[in-house]
Each structure stands twice: as C-alpha cells, then as structure tokens.
Write a protein that holds these residues in place. Structure first.
Motif, short mmCIF file in Angstrom:
data_model
loop_
_atom_site.label_atom_id
_atom_site.label_comp_id
_atom_site.label_asym_id
_atom_site.label_seq_id
_atom_site.Cartn_x
_atom_site.Cartn_y
_atom_site.Cartn_z
N ASN A 136 0.84 -1.21 0.00
CA ASN A 136 0.00 0.00 0.00
C ASN A 136 0.86 1.25 0.00
OD1 ASN A 136 -2.53 -1.21 -0.06
ND2 ASN A 136 -2.76 -1.26 2.16
N GLU A 137 1.92 1.23 0.80
CA GLU A 137 2.83 2.39 0.82
C GLU A 137 3.54 2.53 -0.52
OE1 GLU A 137 5.50 2.40 4.08
OE2 GLU A 137 3.93 2.58 5.60
N SER A 154 -3.57 9.77 -2.05
CA SER A 154 -4.43 9.34 -0.94
C SER A 154 -5.72 8.70 -1.45
CB SER A 154 -4.76 10.54 -0.06
OG SER A 154 -5.66 10.17 0.96
#
Length: 406
Positions: A136-137, A154
């Motif tokens: 995810n990062e 985001s």
C-alpha cells in the motif's frame, strides 16, 4: 445432487468383505435399553496410512508469527508506546472474538481442523497485513511520483490500491488452503469459514494500527471499526471463499482458475465501494443504503448455505442407510442440532467413554457425508476411496464404543 456415482459399501463391511463388525446395526435411541452385543470377532484391520503431517499448517503459523512480530516492531517504532499498543490490542480483540464466535456458529455442522484455522488466522494477522502495509505504501509513493499530487495518492491509494493489495493478500491465504488442503474444502460454507478467519485476523492487526495511529480520536475510530463494521473485511473476502467453495464442488479440478478471479474481483469491488464511501464523504449514506443491506443479504446467504449443508448430510447418509450402515433415527439425529445435543447428553449420562464415542460417531458420520458428496462431484479417487473406508470403520467403532459403555 443426483446420487449417481460410486455406491456406498455393502453393509457386510467396508469393501463388501462380508465380515461382521462389533456395534454394527441400529443403535438404541436415547432412553432406550442398549441391546446385548455379541463378542467382537477378530476381523482383519485395514492397513494404517501414515499420519498426515502438519507441514502446511506449521509453515502458515510460522509465517504469520514472523509477520506479526515485524508489525509489532513497526507499531512500536511509530511512537505508539507499549501502553498504547496494549490498549489497542485489547480493543481490537473485542471485535475479533465476536467475529470468530459467528464463524464458529457457521461452522457447526462440519468444523474445520483447528490447526488449519489457526494457520488461516495467523496468515491474516501477520502475512496479509505485513504484505498489505508494504505494498500500500509502495502504491501511494508510485502515484505520488507519477502525479505529484498527495491528494491523488491518498484517494487512489484508498479506493484502488488498498482493495487490490489487501484482497489479493487475504485471498492468497484462502487459495493456498484450497490448493494444499483441498480435502478439507467441501463447499461454499467451508470457503466462507476460511475466508472469514483470514479476514478476521487481518482486521485485528489493522485495527491495532488504526487505534494507535488515531489515538487522539480513539472512541470515534473504535465505534466506526469495531461496532459499526466488524464484519467489513469478512464480507469482502467471503466472496473469494464462496467462489472457491463452488470450485471445490465442481467436477473440473481446474475450475478454480476462473472462479478464483471472479471471487477476487467481487471482493475488490465491494472493498472499493466501502473505501470510496469514506473518501468521497458518502460513508453514512452508503453505509445504510448499501453496506447494511449487503450484510443482511450475507446473513441470509449463510443461513441458506448452512441449511444446504444439513440437507447434504441427510441425503448422503440416507444412501448409506439404504445400504444398511445407519438406522433411520440415526439419520434424524445427525441432521438436527438439537438431536445431536440430546444424543450427546444421553451418551454422557452413561459415562465419559460413551460421551466421547458419541462425539466421534457424529463427527465421523458428518465427514463421511461430505466425503461421499466429494465423490459425487466427480472427485472419487483412491484418496476418497480410502477415506470412505476408514470413516465407515470409525462410525462402526464409535457406535460400538457408546453402546458398550451404555
């Protein structure tokens, strides 16, 4: 399902050997006097197969523990502190217990192996969460570098990246159970159980991360995640489990190659809608208009599938009853939860040995029913043949055990 396919063994004994088994024949109903049993003859014992190892479960548990330790280090490294982490863990444990209790209710007819469920839980706790945190990062950094917009990173990370990464990480655990322990994967209910346990483990660790990260608004976050949506991840990943459950009942052993992607896409879409409702400030609207009806539909589906399991047990064991292996009232008892409880109470009142034997009888009979269902689905091979023989022997031994103790 049609009863065409391999016929149940003849009542003379597994494989139609014609030998008489101790305890064979109708068992007394609870409250009836047990008939006098003849002495057990010296019939030949089936060859024992080598005890199956727990290699798959041990590897899954080990990987889960390694991932959990790494995540604990990450949480502590974020400045959460030991006290905050312990509090977050306790709060995250509350919805986990509720979810696992619901899973146990779903899994009552044919409980899955405990070691396999533990491996599934720890896969969710450690492996799925660690993989998701890293990827995810990485996804957010990639979008940030490509667009130069933190807002785009985001939003896309929440609506696209998280569903893609997390449902893949969780779904892979369910798929591995299907591929490596397929004989314990007998239909959609089993798929829901395994998927729900993996997802519950994932949600447990994710909740700890959220509770530590947003400790300044802990009450609001706890209500949103543990009270309003404890089954969110379970609902998403259950779609994968259902798809693999149907694959387990298909005569085509390779049907999972297209059913798994279908379930995976469904899980990602549900997850994306859920995350998108928060990202677009439509959470309250979509929660009541979409998520609550979806959860209600899931409950109806689970109840229907459990009733289908009950019907499967009745149909398959009735075929063995026609061959002489079960009495009609045994089928009636085995297809009723209240009947099973009454039979266990009756047996337990005759001694601990009788109570244990009755539990073994019910467990072996239920597994036998799903073994035959597996055979009728086109998966009748040497392994299934051996399982059927051994389960019939187990039924006979267990019946003899509680009759003798009674």
């Amino acid at each position: 399902m049609s009863s065409s396919g391999p016929s149940p063994f003849a009542p003379g004994g597994p494989g139609g050997r014609g030998d008489q088994r101790p305890g064979y024949g109708p068992a007394p109903a609870p409250g009836q006097h047990a008939p006098q049993l003849p002495p057990a003859p010296h019939w030949p014992q089936p060859a024992r197969r080598r005890t199956a190892t727990l290699v798959v479960e041990i590897i899954g548990i080990a990987l889960g523990l390694v991932g959990a330790v790494w995540l604990l280090a990450v949480i502590l490294g974020q400045g959460g502190g030991v006290g905050a982490t312990v509090l977050a863990g306790f709060l995250a444990l509350l919805p986990l217990v509720g979810v696992l209790a619901a899973v146990a209710w779903v899994d009552r007819w044919e409980p899955e192996p405990r070691w396999l469920l533990l491996a599934a839980l720890l896969w969710g706790v450690g492996v799925s969460t660690a993989v998701s945190l890293i990827l995810n990062e990485a996804f957010a950094f990639y979008v940030m570098g490509a667009t130069g917009s933190s807002l785009a990173a985001s939003v896309l990370g929440t609506v696209v990246g998280a569903p893609l990464v997390e449902e893949t990480a969780k779904g892979l655990g369910v798929l591995l159970i299907f591929l490596l322990r397929r004989r314990y994967f007998d239909g959609p209910v089993d798929g829901i159980v395994y998927a729900a346990v993996v997802a519950a483990g994932f949600a447990f660790t994710e909740n700890i991360l959220y509770f530590v990260q947003y400790s300044d608004v802990l009450t609001e976050v706890f209500v949103a995640r543990a009270v309003q949506s404890p089954f969110a991840h379970v609902t998403f990943t259950a779609v994968i489990g259902i798809a693999l459950g149907f694959a387990s009942r298909s005569a085509n052993r390779h049907s999972w190659l297209w059913l798994f992607p279908v379930g995976w896409l469904g899980a990602m879409m549900l997850h994306a809608v859920w995350n998108g409702s928060a990202a677009l400030a439509l959470y309250d609207v979509l929660y009541w208009l979409f998520q609550v009806p979806l959860f209600a539909a899931g409950i109806v589906l689970v109840v229907w599938l459990r009733n289908d399991e009950k019907a499967t047990i009745g149909h398959r064991l009735s075929e063995y009853a026609a061959a002489g292996w079960f009495a009609p009232y045994e089928i009636q008892m085995l297809t009723s939860m209240s009947g099973r409880r009454a039979a266990r109470r009756w047996a337990a009142s005759r001694g601990a040995g009788a109570g244990a034997a009755m539990k073994d009888f019910q467990r072996a009979a239920t597994t036998l029913a799903f073994t035959r269902q597996r055979a009728l689905s086109g998966r009748y091979d040497l392994r299934t043949h051996v399982d059927e023989r051994e389960l019939l022997d187990a039924v006979v031994r267990a019946r003899a055990g509680y009759l003798a103790a009674a």
